[in-house]
Design a protein around this motif. Structure first.
Motif, PDB file in Angstrom:
ATOM      1  N   ARG A  25     -21.258   4.697  -1.115  1.00  0.00           N
ATOM      2  CA  ARG A  25     -20.251   3.734  -0.690  1.00  0.00           C
ATOM      3  C   ARG A  25     -19.289   3.366  -1.818  1.00  0.00           C
ATOM      4  N   MET A  26     -19.826   3.142  -2.996  1.00  0.00           N
ATOM      5  CA  MET A  26     -18.965   2.747  -4.114  1.00  0.00           C
ATOM      6  C   MET A  26     -17.896   3.809  -4.374  1.00  0.00           C
ATOM      7  N   GLU A  27     -18.338   5.058  -4.336  1.00  0.00           N
ATOM      8  CA  GLU A  27     -17.404   6.159  -4.582  1.00  0.00           C
ATOM      9  C   GLU A  27     -16.307   6.184  -3.507  1.00  0.00           C
ATOM     10  N   MET A  28     -16.730   6.010  -2.260  1.00  0.00           N
ATOM     11  CA  MET A  28     -15.761   6.034  -1.157  1.00  0.00           C
ATOM     12  C   MET A  28     -14.840   4.823  -1.210  1.00  0.00           C
ATOM     13  N   ALA A  29     -15.423   3.672  -1.466  1.00  0.00           N
ATOM     14  CA  ALA A  29     -14.618   2.451  -1.539  1.00  0.00           C
ATOM     15  C   ALA A  29     -13.566   2.593  -2.639  1.00  0.00           C
ATOM     16  N   SER A  30     -13.973   3.186  -3.758  1.00  0.00           N
ATOM     17  CA  SER A  30     -13.050   3.332  -4.884  1.00  0.00           C
ATOM     18  C   SER A  30     -11.853   4.193  -4.515  1.00  0.00           C
ATOM     19  N   ILE A  31     -12.098   5.200  -3.685  1.00  0.00           N
ATOM     20  CA  ILE A  31     -10.994   6.053  -3.232  1.00  0.00           C
ATOM     21  C   ILE A  31      -9.975   5.197  -2.483  1.00  0.00           C
ATOM     22  N   GLU A  32     -10.484   4.336  -1.603  1.00  0.00           N
ATOM     23  CA  GLU A  32      -9.580   3.508  -0.811  1.00  0.00           C
ATOM     24  C   GLU A  32      -8.903   2.430  -1.659  1.00  0.00           C
ATOM     25  N   TRP A  33      -9.634   1.854  -2.577  1.00  0.00           N
ATOM     26  CA  TRP A  33      -9.017   0.839  -3.446  1.00  0.00           C
ATOM     27  C   TRP A  33      -7.891   1.458  -4.266  1.00  0.00           C
ATOM     28  N   LYS A  34      -8.149   2.661  -4.756  1.00  0.00           N
ATOM     29  CA  LYS A  34      -7.157   3.343  -5.580  1.00  0.00           C
ATOM     30  C   LYS A  34      -5.906   3.626  -4.745  1.00  0.00           C
ATOM     31  N   ARG A  35      -6.140   4.108  -3.542  1.00  0.00           N
ATOM     32  CA  ARG A  35      -5.018   4.447  -2.673  1.00  0.00           C
ATOM     33  C   ARG A  35      -4.210   3.193  -2.316  1.00  0.00           C
ATOM     34  N   MET A  36      -4.931   2.105  -1.975  1.00  0.00           N
ATOM     35  CA  MET A  36      -4.242   0.874  -1.588  1.00  0.00           C
ATOM     36  C   MET A  36      -3.566   0.206  -2.780  1.00  0.00           C
ATOM     37  N   THR A  37      -4.114   0.427  -3.946  1.00  0.00           N
ATOM     38  CA  THR A  37      -3.470  -0.108  -5.141  1.00  0.00           C
ATOM     39  C   THR A  37      -2.160   0.634  -5.371  1.00  0.00           C
ATOM     40  N   ALA A  38      -2.215   1.951  -5.213  1.00  0.00           N
ATOM     41  CA  ALA A  38      -1.018   2.766  -5.401  1.00  0.00           C
ATOM     42  C   ALA A  38       0.058   2.402  -4.376  1.00  0.00           C
ATOM     43  N   SER A  39      -0.364   2.051  -3.186  1.00  0.00           N
ATOM     44  CA  SER A  39       0.614   1.726  -2.137  1.00  0.00           C
ATOM     45  C   SER A  39       1.004   0.252  -2.188  1.00  0.00           C
ATOM     46  N   ARG A  40       0.482  -0.465  -3.157  1.00  0.00           N
ATOM     47  CA  ARG A  40       0.690  -1.912  -3.253  1.00  0.00           C
ATOM     48  C   ARG A  40       0.313  -2.597  -1.940  1.00  0.00           C
ATOM     49  N   SER A  41      -0.804  -2.182  -1.387  1.00  0.00           N
ATOM     50  CA  SER A  41      -1.358  -2.774  -0.161  1.00  0.00           C
ATOM     51  C   SER A  41      -0.387  -2.733   1.014  1.00  0.00           C
ATOM     52  N   ILE A  42       0.384  -1.676   1.078  1.00  0.00           N
ATOM     53  CA  ILE A  42       1.366  -1.601   2.166  1.00  0.00           C
ATOM     54  C   ILE A  42       0.687  -1.618   3.534  1.00  0.00           C
ATOM     55  N   GLU A  43      -0.540  -1.088   3.583  1.00  0.00           N
ATOM     56  CA  GLU A  43      -1.272  -1.070   4.853  1.00  0.00           C
ATOM     57  C   GLU A  43      -1.514  -2.507   5.326  1.00  0.00           C
ATOM     58  N   CYS A  44      -1.917  -3.364   4.399  1.00  0.00           N
ATOM     59  CA  CYS A  44      -2.169  -4.765   4.747  1.00  0.00           C
ATOM     60  C   CYS A  44      -0.851  -5.457   5.092  1.00  0.00           C
ATOM     61  N   ARG A  45       0.163  -5.130   4.296  1.00  0.00           N
ATOM     62  CA  ARG A  45       1.421  -5.839   4.449  1.00  0.00           C
ATOM     63  C   ARG A  45       2.188  -5.424   5.698  1.00  0.00           C
ATOM     64  N   ALA A  46       1.687  -4.391   6.380  1.00  0.00           N
ATOM     65  CA  ALA A  46       2.286  -4.047   7.670  1.00  0.00           C
ATOM     66  C   ALA A  46       2.045  -5.190   8.646  1.00  0.00           C
ATOM     67  N   CYS A  47       0.973  -5.932   8.436  1.00  0.00           N
ATOM     68  CA  CYS A  47       0.682  -7.080   9.312  1.00  0.00           C
ATOM     69  C   CYS A  47       0.819  -8.414   8.581  1.00  0.00           C
ATOM     70  N   HIS A  48       0.366  -8.445   7.343  1.00  0.00           N
ATOM     71  CA  HIS A  48       0.375  -9.703   6.587  1.00  0.00           C
ATOM     72  C   HIS A  48       1.574  -9.749   5.647  1.00  0.00           C
ATOM     73  N   ASP A  49       2.101 -10.931   5.461  1.00  0.00           N
ATOM     74  CA  ASP A  49       3.246 -11.074   4.576  1.00  0.00           C
ATOM     75  C   ASP A  49       3.183 -12.474   3.960  1.00  0.00           C
TER      76      ASP A  49
END
Ligand code: HEC
Ligand code: HEC
Ligand code: HEC
Length: 203
Positions: free
Chosen positions: A129-153
């Motif tokens: 899980r840690m390895e997988m989670a890290s992949i997603e954290w890295k990706r979301m960090t690179a995108s500056r959480s754009i996935e979250c910000r599609a809904c949250h602002d």
């Protein structure tokens, strides 16, 4: 009679079928257009199926018994206002074409690849899980959480209605240009047990 029938069909069907240059171009155009539409339609339909909550969450038991189960208890699955975030909202980058072609897909492939087969029991899943989670954290960090910000602002938040801790952090975060995933990990699933927290979060 026979010739008459022949004649009338000649007027339309036979002419359309006849491989004369004039019609074959038209026919070919129509056929290619049709194939194109079918391909696009099929592709979109396939994307629609593959992108559903059920498909992502329950197709393979690796997901069904772990992240999906956790997510079903999460506010992103059910909440007061009835706005739902499904797997693809957070795990597939936007916009649409990026979803299909870009790095994001590669990232998703990695995630799905890691999860399927390799981690075929909940125990093995936890171990990875840690390895997988890290992949997603890295990706979301690179995108500056754009996935979250599609809904949250930040702009759409009403600080008065947030907890003082949230208000204060969000105020500062906005000034410093910080984004969601820096502070909000584990918002849909259990955190990996190895995760010790970010310095910002755990004070
Ligand atoms: C498809 C829209 C959508 C996306 C994408 C989304 N959220 Fe949410 N989020 C919601 C909704 C809806 C709620 C529940 C709002 C409510 O009822 O108060 C929520 C709630 C939250 C909460 C409050 C949790 C609580 O217990 O009060 C946090 C924190 C949060 N989201 C963070 C994130 C982060 C971080 C991401 C990106 C990884 C993200 N969200 C992506 C829609 C979304
Ligand atoms: C600097 C850290 C930080 C950043 C960056 C940050 N938050 Fe928060 N957020 C917090 C803290 C701390 C809380 C309060 C504790 C909690 O509820 O987890 C909070 C609470 C929330 C809540 C619940 C508010 C409430 O009072 O019910 C939501 C929703 C939320 N954050 C969404 C977001 C979203 C979306 C982003 C990105 C646009 C974001 N946060 C960025 C630290 C941060
Ligand atoms: C609101 C956003 C959000 C939704 C919805 C969401 N995830 Fe996640 N997911 C995350 C975040 C963020 C991480 C990174 C680890 C963490 O912070 O929990 C993650 C991590 C993962 C991981 C890596 C293992 C782990 O636990 O870290 C898998 C696999 C996964 N998600 C699958 C899914 C599936 C399948 C669904 C739909 C049933 C889904 N996710 C729905 C945000 C989301």
């Amino acid at each position: 009679m026979e010739s008459n029938k022949q004649g009338s069909s000649d007027s339309f069907w036979a002419r359309i079928r006849r491989p004369s240059t004039k019609y074959s171009v038209l026919t070919l155009a129509a056929v290619f257009f049709g194939i194109g539409m079918l391909f696009l339609g099929g592709f979109n339909a396939a994307m629609d199926v593959v992108g559903t909550l059920e498909f992502c969450g329950t197709t393979c038991h690796e997901m069904r018994d772990t992240v999906y189960k956790e997510y079903m208890q999460n506010i992103h699955y059910k909440n007061r206002t009835g706005v739902r975030a499904i797997c693809t909202d957070c795990h597939v980058p936007r916009p649409w074409f990026q979803k299909v072609w870009r790095k994001g897909t590669a990232g998703l492939d990695v995630l799905v690849g890691k999860a399927t087969g390799v981690v075929d029991t909940p125990e093995k899943f936890e171990a990875k899980r840690m390895e997988m989670a890290s992949i997603e954290w890295k990706r979301m960090t690179a995108s500056r959480s754009i996935e979250c910000r599609a809904c949250h602002d930040f702009d759409a938040m009403d600080p008065k209605r947030q907890k003082p801790a949230a208000r204060q952090k969000h105020d500062a975060a906005r000034q410093e240009g910080k984004h969601c995933i820096e502070c909000h990990k584990g918002i849909a699933h259990k955190l990996p047990k190895e995760y010790k927290g970010d310095s910002e979060e755990e004070e």
